[in-house]
Design an enzyme around this catalytic site. Structure first.
Site, PDB file in Angstrom:
ATOM      1  CG  ASP A 249      -2.009  -1.050   1.121  1.00 29.43           C
ATOM      2  OD1 ASP A 249      -2.247  -1.543   0.004  1.00 29.43           O
ATOM      3  OD2 ASP A 249      -2.628  -1.375   2.159  1.00 29.43           O
ATOM      4  N   GLY A 250       2.031   1.188   0.620  1.00 36.05           N
ATOM      5  CA  GLY A 250       2.925   2.350   0.625  1.00 36.05           C
ATOM      6  C   GLY A 250       3.374   2.744  -0.764  1.00 36.05           C
ATOM      7  CG  ASN A 328      -3.924   5.703   3.635  1.00 34.29           C
ATOM      8  OD1 ASN A 328      -4.793   5.282   2.875  1.00 34.29           O
ATOM      9  ND2 ASN A 328      -2.961   4.926   4.092  1.00 34.29           N
ATOM     10  CG  ASP A 358      -2.578  11.220  22.967  1.00 26.87           C
ATOM     11  OD1 ASP A 358      -2.389  12.048  23.878  1.00 26.87           O
ATOM     12  OD2 ASP A 358      -2.352  10.003  23.096  1.00 26.87           O
TER      13      ASP A 358
END
Length: 487
Positions: A249-250, A328, A358
């Site tokens: 996917d990268g 993404n 966070d």
């Protein structure tokens, strides 16, 4: 000097609280105004219906008593209805674009007293549909979204179909992008380049790094083309007909990031770990590419987010830094700071909430199985257009994720009373510091990423979550054991 700084900081906190109260008050006032408007429209509609019923009852009563002529009643009723229609048109006809619907329905009902059939004329309410985007009309795609025949709104036929790509002319140029530092990928790339050139007679583009590797493998690869600098990358979409990725996917994310505008169709081969976006297997690459080059093929249109950073010193929201396109997600977090992230969130200028935790994830539906899923977000089919609003470890148990529609613009701002700055990262890269007063604007980009499907979009998505995540995988319950007694 310290006392003055303390007083100044207290004043800033007071101003920030006042601004937040004003934003919340504005949102509350807008909601209350919308509710009163809705009540007014309901009451107005109810009064109109009562007047029509009373008028029709008087006319039928007069007919029964023989006081007036039936034909004259019908004519007068038709005239009044035409007058009402013209009045309604004059009230709302000022809008230039939209969909009008008028329909007259005639129904025959029996009168319980006279047992005779009487004609009743019922006119269906007219309406107009308009598509708005930031205060402007955007009606060019309305016929693809809904059907509006005879005053009934139904979803369009295309919304239930898969998207197919059919070549109108044969592809001529292919771009191959590979995962670096992988021996198996390098071997497959050599085989694929040779097959595409010798068997399919296609022009092949690769990255400069890959061309060096190919030429070192054999001098016969001198026909392979590449680019010299980044300025040539911006023109690749005008040269390349098809993109092939060899990796995970990268690698697909890297391929999408190379195109700042339109993206050619991508055929992703799985040579990574999970592979939510890589349905094709390298062992059968010749059959796969034969099918893709011949067409037609099913594709998934993966939407991207267009992100812009607006600094506090900017004169307006159009004075921004270079925009980012993410496939993404964009993440806003506290970085190395030990303090909670403090973020004010707006959706089309309407106050949403204040994030304390966070951080926050704004994700596409293609990225719903990535960072957003790990933070508690839902898995969403990639063809669903929307923006996922997922908090990261919020300091509130009631802070649940949202899914916003595709047409909105989300604004994330660091307030002046924040104890620390925030950091934004785009698909895990290009981290940007967001100081107090800075804002991040996110909206749906007009250039999706088309990826080829092995079967179709839904089949590939379900197979990816079954194989990659082992979704809902458990041992089947034994059939022998206690059972409900037959009733």
């Amino acid at each position: 000097m310290d006392e003055h700084l303390i007083e100044f900081s207290e004043a800033l906190r007071t101003v920030a609280k006042a601004l937040r109260r004003a934003a919340e008050g504005k949102a509350s006032a807008q909601a209350e105004a919308a509710e009163w408007k809705r009540r007014y429209e309901l009451e107005r509609t109810r009064n109109i219906q009562m007047e029509r019923k009373a008028r029709m009852a008087e006319q039928f009563s007069a007919e029964k008593n023989g006081d007036i002529d039936c034909e004259r009643v019908k004519n007068s009723d038709n005239q009044s209805m035409l007058q009402n229609e013209s009045n309604e048109y004059s009230e709302t006809g000022c809008m230039k674009h939209g969909i009008w619907s008028h329909e007259v329905l005639r129904d025959r009902e029996s009168d319980s007293n006279s047992n005779a059939d009487r004609n009743k004329i019922m006119r269906k309410a007219s309406f107009k549909l308009s598509w708005w985007c930031n205060g402007e009309n955007g009606d060019q795609h309305k016929h693809d979204i809904v059907s509006f025949e005879r005053g009934n709104i139904t979803t369009a036929e295309r919304s239930s179909k898969q998207i197919s790509l059919k070549w109108e002319s044969d592809p001529q140029t292919v771009l191959i992008l590979t995962k670096p530092n992988s021996v198996s990928v390098r071997i497959l790339c050599v085989q694929m380049v040779r097959w595409l050139r010798e068997r399919k007679k296609l022009n092949v583009y690769v990255e400069p790094r890959v061309k060096v590797e190919l030429v070192a493998e054999s001098s016969n690869f001198s026909y392979v083309q590449t680019w010299k600098d980044d300025s040539e990358i911006s023109h690749l979409h005008m040269k390349v007909d098809l993109v092939i990725t060899l990796g995970g996917d990268g690698t697909v994310l890297w391929a999408a990031s190379m195109f700042k505008g339109p993206v050619p169709p991508i055929v992703p081969f799985s040579l990574g770990s999970l592979g939510f976006m890589t349905p094709f297997h390298s062992e059968h690459f010749k059959d796969c590419l034969d099918s893709v080059l011949r067409g037609p093929i099913s594709i998934t249109l993966r939407h991207r987010l267009l992100c812009r950073v607006v600094r506090d010193a900017a004169k307006n929201e159009y004075e921004t830094e270079e925009p980012f396109l993410v496939l993404n997600e964009v993440t806003i977090d506290r970085g190395i700071s030990s303090y909670l992230t403090n973020l004010e969130c707006y959706c089309d200028n309407s106050f949403v909430t204040c994030v304390q935790g966070d951080g926050l994830i704004l994700s596409t539906t293609s990225g719903s199985t990535a960072y957003s899923l790990a933070a508690g977000g839902s898995m969403v089919h990639p063809q669903v257009p929307g923006i996922l609003f997922t908090p990261i470890c919020p300091h509130s148990l009631s802070f649940r994720p949202l899914i916003l529609p595709e047409h909105v613009t989300v604004r994330i701002m660091v307030p002046f009373n924040s104890r620390s700055p925030a950091w934004a990262s785009f698909d895990g890269k290009d981290r940007k510091l967001l100081a107090a007063g800075d804002a991040l604007l996110c909206s749906m980009a007009p250039w999706p990423v088309p990826t080829a499907c092995q079967v179709d979009s839904t089949n590939d998505f379900l197979r990816s979550i079954h194989d990659g995540l082992h979704w809902n995988l458990r041992k089947t319950q034994s059939f022998d054991g206690p059972r409900d007694r037959d009733l």
